[in-house]
Write an enzyme that holds these catalytic residues in place. Structure first.
Site, short mmCIF file in Angstrom:
data_model
loop_
_atom_site.label_atom_id
_atom_site.label_comp_id
_atom_site.label_asym_id
_atom_site.label_seq_id
_atom_site.Cartn_x
_atom_site.Cartn_y
_atom_site.Cartn_z
N TYR A 177 115.59 -17.14 15.57
CA TYR A 177 116.07 -18.15 14.61
C TYR A 177 115.03 -18.37 13.51
O TYR A 177 115.34 -18.33 12.32
CB TYR A 177 116.36 -19.45 15.36
CG TYR A 177 116.98 -20.54 14.50
CD1 TYR A 177 118.31 -20.46 14.10
CD2 TYR A 177 116.24 -21.65 14.11
CE1 TYR A 177 118.90 -21.46 13.34
CE2 TYR A 177 116.82 -22.66 13.35
CZ TYR A 177 118.15 -22.56 12.97
OH TYR A 177 118.72 -23.55 12.20
N LYS B 146 115.48 -17.39 9.60
CA LYS B 146 115.52 -18.47 8.59
C LYS B 146 114.38 -18.33 7.58
O LYS B 146 114.53 -18.69 6.41
CB LYS B 146 115.48 -19.83 9.28
CG LYS B 146 116.75 -20.17 10.06
CD LYS B 146 117.95 -20.30 9.14
CE LYS B 146 119.18 -20.85 9.86
NZ LYS B 146 120.35 -20.99 8.98
N ASP C 135 133.83 -13.02 10.08
CA ASP C 135 132.48 -13.02 10.63
C ASP C 135 131.55 -12.60 9.50
O ASP C 135 131.71 -11.52 8.92
CB ASP C 135 132.42 -12.01 11.79
CG ASP C 135 131.07 -11.99 12.49
OD1 ASP C 135 130.04 -12.18 11.81
OD2 ASP C 135 131.05 -11.75 13.70
N VAL C 136 130.56 -13.44 9.17
CA VAL C 136 129.72 -13.15 8.00
C VAL C 136 128.85 -11.90 8.18
O VAL C 136 128.31 -11.39 7.20
CB VAL C 136 128.83 -14.34 7.61
CG1 VAL C 136 129.66 -15.53 7.17
CG2 VAL C 136 127.86 -14.72 8.72
N ASN D 196 126.02 -21.05 4.88
CA ASN D 196 125.66 -22.09 5.86
C ASN D 196 125.81 -21.62 7.31
O ASN D 196 125.12 -22.14 8.20
CB ASN D 196 126.56 -23.32 5.61
CG ASN D 196 126.56 -24.27 6.78
OD1 ASN D 196 125.64 -25.06 6.96
ND2 ASN D 196 127.61 -24.19 7.62
N SER E 37 116.18 -23.72 7.18
CA SER E 37 115.85 -24.73 8.20
C SER E 37 114.36 -25.04 8.10
O SER E 37 113.58 -24.21 7.58
CB SER E 37 116.14 -24.16 9.59
OG SER E 37 115.62 -24.98 10.61
N THR F 278 124.82 -32.52 14.68
CA THR F 278 125.98 -31.61 14.64
C THR F 278 126.17 -31.01 16.04
O THR F 278 125.30 -31.17 16.91
CB THR F 278 125.74 -30.43 13.67
OG1 THR F 278 124.71 -29.59 14.22
CG2 THR F 278 125.36 -30.88 12.28
P1 NAD Z 1 127.31 -25.66 13.81
O1 NAD Z 1 127.15 -24.80 15.01
O2 NAD Z 1 128.13 -26.89 13.89
O3 NAD Z 1 127.86 -24.81 12.58
C1 NAD Z 1 127.63 -23.44 12.42
C2 NAD Z 1 128.94 -22.83 11.96
O4 NAD Z 1 128.74 -21.44 11.68
C3 NAD Z 1 130.01 -22.92 13.05
O5 NAD Z 1 131.21 -23.42 12.47
C4 NAD Z 1 130.19 -21.49 13.51
O6 NAD Z 1 131.49 -21.17 13.92
C5 NAD Z 1 129.82 -20.74 12.23
N1 NAD Z 1 129.39 -19.37 12.52
C6 NAD Z 1 128.53 -18.96 13.47
N2 NAD Z 1 128.42 -17.63 13.45
C7 NAD Z 1 129.24 -17.19 12.47
C8 NAD Z 1 129.58 -15.91 11.97
N3 NAD Z 1 129.06 -14.80 12.50
N4 NAD Z 1 130.46 -15.81 10.94
C9 NAD Z 1 131.01 -16.92 10.42
N5 NAD Z 1 130.73 -18.17 10.84
C10 NAD Z 1 129.86 -18.29 11.87
O7 NAD Z 1 125.85 -25.98 13.33
P2 NAD Z 1 125.26 -26.82 12.12
O8 NAD Z 1 124.21 -27.67 12.69
O9 NAD Z 1 126.32 -27.43 11.28
O10 NAD Z 1 124.53 -25.65 11.33
C11 NAD Z 1 124.86 -25.25 10.01
C12 NAD Z 1 123.67 -24.53 9.43
O11 NAD Z 1 122.59 -25.46 9.30
C13 NAD Z 1 123.14 -23.38 10.29
O12 NAD Z 1 122.77 -22.30 9.46
C14 NAD Z 1 121.92 -23.99 10.95
O13 NAD Z 1 120.97 -23.00 11.28
C15 NAD Z 1 121.44 -24.92 9.86
N6 NAD Z 1 120.56 -26.00 10.35
C16 NAD Z 1 121.04 -26.95 11.21
C17 NAD Z 1 120.20 -27.98 11.63
C18 NAD Z 1 120.66 -29.08 12.54
O14 NAD Z 1 119.82 -29.89 13.00
N7 NAD Z 1 121.94 -29.20 12.84
C19 NAD Z 1 118.87 -28.01 11.19
C20 NAD Z 1 118.41 -27.02 10.35
C21 NAD Z 1 119.29 -26.02 9.91
#
Ligand code: NAD
Length: 271
Positions: free
Chosen positions: A152, A156, A60-61, A88, A139, A187
């Site tokens: 959020y 961010k 857990d980060v 990420n 983001s 995603t």
């Molecule tokens: P996702 O939910 O598929 O991936 C997030 C990952 O982070 C998951 O695998 C989850 O298990 C892991 N995670 C969550 N909490 C954690 C913790 N405490 N410790 C370790 N791992 C943890 O979502 P995604 O869309 O792939 O998002 C990835 C990143 O991109 C995120 O930071 C998200 O905010 C950012 N983001 C996503 C979008 C989008 O449209 N999908 C847009 C802007 C930013």
């Protein structure tokens, strides 16, 4: 193979953008330590990667001890070196500052902001040995407020300043820090977000994605691989003079002021 010989640590690597980043860094020659909360998701990503190019470590980060363990695993896997960190992992609880649950607020800041700080802090002694690169996944919500997404957006936005602060403090060590601000990327997280759009407008996930991207310049959402390509560039020596940069990868969406949407029909009528 511009990342040949480099070792990377990617958090949240079991799904979505993180898994795509791991795939891309490996395709460019790196070895990658996949870090995340859920071993099953990490194992799923690992099985589709070439043998010997990746390893998993569940952590857990937001847990400093767990993060230190993940960095140790990455350094051992890299035969003593760690060159690239991609922060990420992220979560996006819903709510305004009035109605959000305080525990969820704390958790969002812990995962989205303190987590990258902890991972980076543990990695810095290794990164400074070889001129490392850190890429933080922020983001568009780090630069623009989003209805009912207070924790959020604030976390961010903080991640952007963490990136720039570290770029200043560790530039003399040859470490580069950059942030990427994705727009809508398809995603598991964004598919979940689309449920709110479906509740308001009806339709399905596809029509919701079409609606949220309709008024953006590129008029589409993106595939995670399109963010991974930006990360691979920033992590590589091709970006050797780029530090403290906050790079949008959003199809142009943050270029627009919402008031300009009122002119869209007229522009269409003139063409
Ligand atoms: P996702 O939910 O598929 O991936 C997030 C990952 O982070 C998951 O695998 C989850 O298990 C892991 N995670 C969550 N909490 C954690 C913790 N405490 N410790 C370790 N791992 C943890 O979502 P995604 O869309 O792939 O998002 C990835 C990143 O991109 C995120 O930071 C998200 O905010 C950012 N983001 C996503 C979008 C989008 O449209 N999908 C847009 C802007 C930013």
């Amino acid at each position: 193979m511009r990342l040949e010989g480099k070792t990377a640590l990617v958090t949240g690597a079991g799904t979505g953008i993180g898994a795509a980043i791991a795939r891309r860094l490996i395709a460019d020659g790196a070895r990658v330590c996949l870090v995340g909360r859920r071993q099953s998701a990490l194992a799923h990503t690992l099985q589709e990667l070439p043998d010997g190019k990746a390893i998993t470590h569940d952590a857990d980060v937001s847990d400093a001890d767990a993060v230190a363990g993940a960095v140790r695993t990455a350094v051992e896997f890299g035969d003593g070196r760690l060159d690239i960190v991609v922060n990420n992992a992220g979560i996006g609880p819903v709510g305004t500052i009035e109605d959000c649950d305080l525990a969820e607020w704390d958790q969002a800041l812990a995962v989205n902001l303190t987590g990258p700080m902890l991972v980076t802090r543990a990695a810095i002694p290794h990164l400074r040995r070889g001129g490392g690169a850190v890429v933080n996944i922020s983001s568009v919500a780090g630069r623009r407020a989003f209805p009912s997404l207070a924790a959020y957006c604030v976390s961010k936005a903080g991640l952007i300043m963490l990136t720039q602060q570290a770029a200043v403090d560790f530039g003399a060590d040859g470490i580069r820090f950059n942030a990427v601000c994705p727009g809508w990327i398809r995603t598991p997280m964004s598919e979940q977000d689309m449920q709110a759009v479906i509740e308001i407008h009806g339709g399905d996930v596809d029509s919701a994605f079409a609606l949220v991207s309709r008024d953006t310049p590129l008029q589409r959402v993106a595939d995670p691989s399109e963010i991974a390509a930006v990360v691979a560039f920033l992590a590589s020596d091709d970006a050797s003079f780029v530090s403290g940069e906050v790079m949008a990868a959003d199809g142009g969406s943050t270029l627009l002021d919402v008031s300009t949407l009122a002119f869209y029909d007229r522009a269409a009528a003139l063409t």
